[in-house]
Design a protein around this motif. Structure first.
Motif, PDB file in Angstrom:
ATOM      1  N   GLN A 109      -1.634  -6.569  -6.565  1.00 25.39           N
ATOM      2  CA  GLN A 109      -1.083  -6.449  -5.225  1.00 25.39           C
ATOM      3  C   GLN A 109      -0.889  -4.972  -4.897  1.00 25.39           C
ATOM      4  OE1 GLN A 109      -0.474  -9.099  -3.087  1.00 25.39           O
ATOM      5  NE2 GLN A 109      -0.169  -7.490  -1.553  1.00 25.39           N
ATOM      6  N   ALA A 110      -1.753  -4.424  -4.073  1.00 25.07           N
ATOM      7  CA  ALA A 110      -1.728  -2.995  -3.777  1.00 25.07           C
ATOM      8  C   ALA A 110      -0.689  -2.662  -2.717  1.00 25.07           C
ATOM      9  CB  ALA A 110      -3.108  -2.529  -3.325  1.00 25.07           C
ATOM     10  N   VAL A 111      -0.306  -1.381  -2.703  1.00 33.10           N
ATOM     11  CA  VAL A 111       0.655  -0.864  -1.722  1.00 33.10           C
ATOM     12  C   VAL A 111       0.011   0.306  -0.987  1.00 33.10           C
ATOM     13  CG1 VAL A 111       2.815   0.435  -1.473  1.00 33.10           C
ATOM     14  CG2 VAL A 111       2.739  -1.607  -2.919  1.00 33.10           C
ATOM     15  N   ASP A 112       0.088   0.281   0.344  1.00 30.93           N
ATOM     16  CA  ASP A 112      -0.437   1.359   1.184  1.00 30.93           C
ATOM     17  C   ASP A 112       0.604   2.477   1.233  1.00 30.93           C
ATOM     18  OD1 ASP A 112      -1.347   3.045   3.170  1.00 30.93           O
ATOM     19  OD2 ASP A 112      -1.797   1.445   4.603  1.00 30.93           O
ATOM     20  N   ALA A 113       0.245   3.647   0.701  1.00 36.00           N
ATOM     21  CA  ALA A 113       1.200   4.754   0.625  1.00 36.00           C
ATOM     22  C   ALA A 113       1.577   5.306   1.995  1.00 36.00           C
ATOM     23  CB  ALA A 113       0.630   5.871  -0.242  1.00 36.00           C
ATOM     24  N   THR A 114       0.843   4.947   3.050  1.00 34.99           N
ATOM     25  CA  THR A 114       1.179   5.412   4.394  1.00 34.99           C
ATOM     26  C   THR A 114       2.115   4.455   5.126  1.00 34.99           C
ATOM     27  OG1 THR A 114      -0.706   4.329   5.487  1.00 34.99           O
ATOM     28  CG2 THR A 114      -1.084   6.518   4.557  1.00 34.99           C
ATOM     29  N   ASP A 115       2.350   3.290   4.535  1.00 32.86           N
ATOM     30  CA  ASP A 115       3.149   2.239   5.178  1.00 32.86           C
ATOM     31  C   ASP A 115       4.570   2.270   4.599  1.00 32.86           C
ATOM     32  OD1 ASP A 115       4.411  -0.244   5.787  1.00 32.86           O
ATOM     33  OD2 ASP A 115       2.457  -1.155   6.160  1.00 32.86           O
TER      34      ASP A 115
END
Length: 229
Positions: A109-115
């Motif tokens: 489950q990836a995480v968007d570093a801009t969000d």
């Protein structure tokens, strides 16, 4: 809580170092660990990796368009997941969309570093792993105070990294895998640190690498018939 931060490529190393310090400003009790060496060069020792995986409770893979094909970063993600479980391995995407993640790392489950909300959920998951986590209102206050610094760092990274990284050919990938295997063989005593269940399979295009802690390493490349050639 010990956090294993995985990275590859020099620019990603700079961000990983920043992330290590940033996490401690948000959750003072975390203990991030990352290697000071570039994993893409195959210099990370297996014994070092095995030692640091002991006691690791969470893994963050700093992922970019330039490094997601790296055999070493895929190997580390697999090793961390065997040690902590898939739910505790999170690719942090600096210049990728979630839909752009391919290969073995796509299972996490990836995480968007801009969000901002996405990153807060990552921080909250780490906090929830403590026996006595910070109250959520306090955690959010610390996070919101430090978020602008992280946001600027991610934006700076996206400005400096090329939008379309150079694609490596199959020979380069295989050569890098061979370096990893030779490192494993040179430090075979490190195998005693792993249980028989901690095996890793790396798949990069047509190249398949199997690392078995008891039986050693095996590289397989499909023949022309299996590839439809």
């Amino acid at each position: 809580m010990k956090i294993f931060i995985s990275w590859s490529k020099p620019e990603t190393k700079k961000f990983a170092l920043f992330l290590s310090e940033w996490l401690q400003l948000v959750i003072q009790s975390v203990k991030p660990w990352m290697s000071e060496r570039d994993v893409a060069k195959g210099t990370r020792s297996m014994s070092e990796l095995g030692k640091e995986l002991e006691g690791t409770q969470f893994g963050i893979v700093v992922l970019t368009a330039a490094n997601q094909d790296s055999p070493w970063i895929n190997f580390e993600a697999g090793a961390i997941s065997k040690s902590t479980g898939e739910a505790r391995v999170v690719p942090l995407l600096l210049d990728l969309r979630k839909a752009d993640v391919v290969g073995p790392l796509a299972q996490f489950q990836a995480v968007d570093a801009t969000d901002q909300d996405d990153v807060f959920q990552l921080v909250k998951a780490i906090n929830d792993g403590f026996p006595e986590p910070l109250p959520e209102h306090r955690l959010r206050r610390y996070f919101e105070h430090e978020w602008p610094n992280l946001s600027v760092k991610v934006a700076d990274f996206r400005k400096t990294e090329p939008a379309e990284p150079e694609r490596r050919d199959e020979r380069d990938v295989l050569d890098e895998i061979l370096v990893a295997v030779r490192e494993l063989q040179r430090e075979s005593h490190a195998a005693d640190r792993y249980s028989s269940k901690q095996n890793v399979h790396i798949e990069s295009g047509p190249v398949h690498l199997y690392l078995d802690r008891q039986q050693g390493a095996d590289i397989k490349m499909p023949d022309a018939e299996s590839e439809g050639k």
